[in-house]
Design an enzyme around this catalytic site. Sequence first.
Site, mmCIF file in Angstrom:
data_model
loop_
_atom_site.group_PDB
_atom_site.id
_atom_site.type_symbol
_atom_site.label_atom_id
_atom_site.label_comp_id
_atom_site.label_asym_id
_atom_site.label_seq_id
_atom_site.Cartn_x
_atom_site.Cartn_y
_atom_site.Cartn_z
ATOM 1 N N GLU A 13 30.175 54.086 -55.088
ATOM 2 C CA GLU A 13 30.715 55.128 -54.216
ATOM 3 C C GLU A 13 29.555 55.955 -53.660
ATOM 4 O O GLU A 13 28.754 56.520 -54.407
ATOM 5 C CB GLU A 13 31.707 56.045 -54.939
ATOM 6 C CG GLU A 13 32.216 57.100 -53.949
ATOM 7 C CD GLU A 13 33.359 57.952 -54.440
ATOM 8 O OE1 GLU A 13 33.564 58.049 -55.651
ATOM 9 O OE2 GLU A 13 34.033 58.543 -53.567
ATOM 10 N N ASP A 52 30.164 63.497 -44.961
ATOM 11 C CA ASP A 52 29.957 64.744 -44.213
ATOM 12 C C ASP A 52 30.061 64.435 -42.724
ATOM 13 O O ASP A 52 29.369 63.542 -42.234
ATOM 14 C CB ASP A 52 28.571 65.319 -44.540
ATOM 15 C CG ASP A 52 28.488 65.785 -45.985
ATOM 16 O OD1 ASP A 52 29.367 66.558 -46.412
ATOM 17 O OD2 ASP A 52 27.561 65.363 -46.693
HETATM 18 C C1 LIG Z 1 32.508 65.702 -47.720
HETATM 19 S S1 LIG Z 1 31.932 65.202 -49.292
HETATM 20 C C2 LIG Z 1 33.134 63.991 -49.787
HETATM 21 C C3 LIG Z 1 33.130 63.726 -51.252
HETATM 22 C C4 LIG Z 1 34.030 62.582 -51.750
HETATM 23 N N1 LIG Z 1 33.670 61.322 -51.139
HETATM 24 C C5 LIG Z 1 35.488 62.855 -51.557
HETATM 25 O O1 LIG Z 1 36.158 62.109 -50.828
HETATM 26 O O2 LIG Z 1 35.974 63.826 -52.143
HETATM 27 C C6 LIG Z 1 30.506 64.223 -48.896
HETATM 28 C C7 LIG Z 1 29.521 64.137 -50.052
HETATM 29 O O3 LIG Z 1 28.500 63.188 -49.712
HETATM 30 C C8 LIG Z 1 27.279 63.630 -50.289
HETATM 31 N N2 LIG Z 1 26.187 62.949 -49.566
HETATM 32 C C9 LIG Z 1 25.875 63.066 -48.267
HETATM 33 N N3 LIG Z 1 24.850 62.264 -47.950
HETATM 34 C C10 LIG Z 1 24.502 61.616 -49.094
HETATM 35 C C11 LIG Z 1 23.521 60.657 -49.408
HETATM 36 N N4 LIG Z 1 22.676 60.198 -48.465
HETATM 37 N N5 LIG Z 1 23.438 60.201 -50.663
HETATM 38 C C12 LIG Z 1 24.286 60.659 -51.630
HETATM 39 N N6 LIG Z 1 25.255 61.561 -51.392
HETATM 40 C C13 LIG Z 1 25.361 62.030 -50.148
HETATM 41 C C14 LIG Z 1 27.305 65.133 -50.098
HETATM 42 O O4 LIG Z 1 26.433 65.780 -51.003
HETATM 43 C C15 LIG Z 1 28.792 65.440 -50.354
HETATM 44 O O5 LIG Z 1 29.010 65.777 -51.706
#
Ligand SMILES: C[S@@+](CC[C@H](N)C(=O)[O-])C[C@H]1O[C@@H](n2cnc3c(N)ncnc32)[C@H](O)[C@@H]1O
Length: 224
Positions: free
Chosen positions: A63, A136
């Site tokens: 994930e 994001d």
């Molecule tokens: C809007 S949240 C969604 C979280 C989860 N997927 C959900 O559906 O509840 C997006 C997450 O992606 C993480 N994220 C963004 N770019 C990332 C990257 N390159 N590697 C790891 N995590 C990342 C952010 O820190 C954030 O916690």
Amino acid sequence: MTAPQRGVRSFARVEGRLSAAQVAAYAANQHLLVEPTLGNFSRIDPEFHLETLFDGARSLIVEVGAGNGAQAIAYATAHPELDVVAVEIYREGLADGLRAGAHLPNLRFLRADAAALLAAAPSGGIISEVWTYFPDPWRKARHFKRRIVNDAFAEAVARVLAPGGVWRLATDWPDYAEHMAEVLENSSLRVVPADRAERIVTKYEKKAIAEGREVHEFAAVKDA
Ligand SMILES: C[S@@+](CC[C@H](N)C(=O)[O-])C[C@H]1O[C@@H](n2cnc3c(N)ncnc32)[C@H](O)[C@@H]1O
């Protein structure tokens, strides 16, 4: 569409303010956390190998951007026969995930830039699914380059998936959905009808629904 520029990050928040309980969870559950980077979240240690995270070569679910890990935890609980890797940068989310998933032998949290991680992973290994749920959105045009779903990322996903493997995506933003559809169409993967699969409703999806946004789902398969 273009390849991402070096140093352009898809994540905004890294540290966050941890509560005492989160600090304790972080300290107590280090066995679940892997930090395979060298001083920079996008610099993956060449000695790190995703396939050796767990004993044995079982199917791996990865994930990307797991937030607080709720999705990965629910799946790892329902599927003890599979191994699940939740990749996340944000320490606050990781702390919550470490606390809630501490009892699961088939779950690991990996603190790294998921795009760099997949770019560094070997081809066609044991990854049966990659999930990119509610990434994001980076809604301003000048930030589009920060969206994690792009041609280069799709290429990395297509490369690391095992034959027959699936990339599942979801977003609640219509313009990101269009972008995802376009990226998938341009990729070497075969787009298939998407359903919710076993996805639970995370707090992000709950918020999207509450605010009246439609959820768009995608799935694409790597043909054997
Ligand atoms: C809007 S949240 C969604 C979280 C989860 N997927 C959900 O559906 O509840 C997006 C997450 O992606 C993480 N994220 C963004 N770019 C990332 C990257 N390159 N590697 C790891 N995590 C990342 C952010 O820190 C954030 O916690």
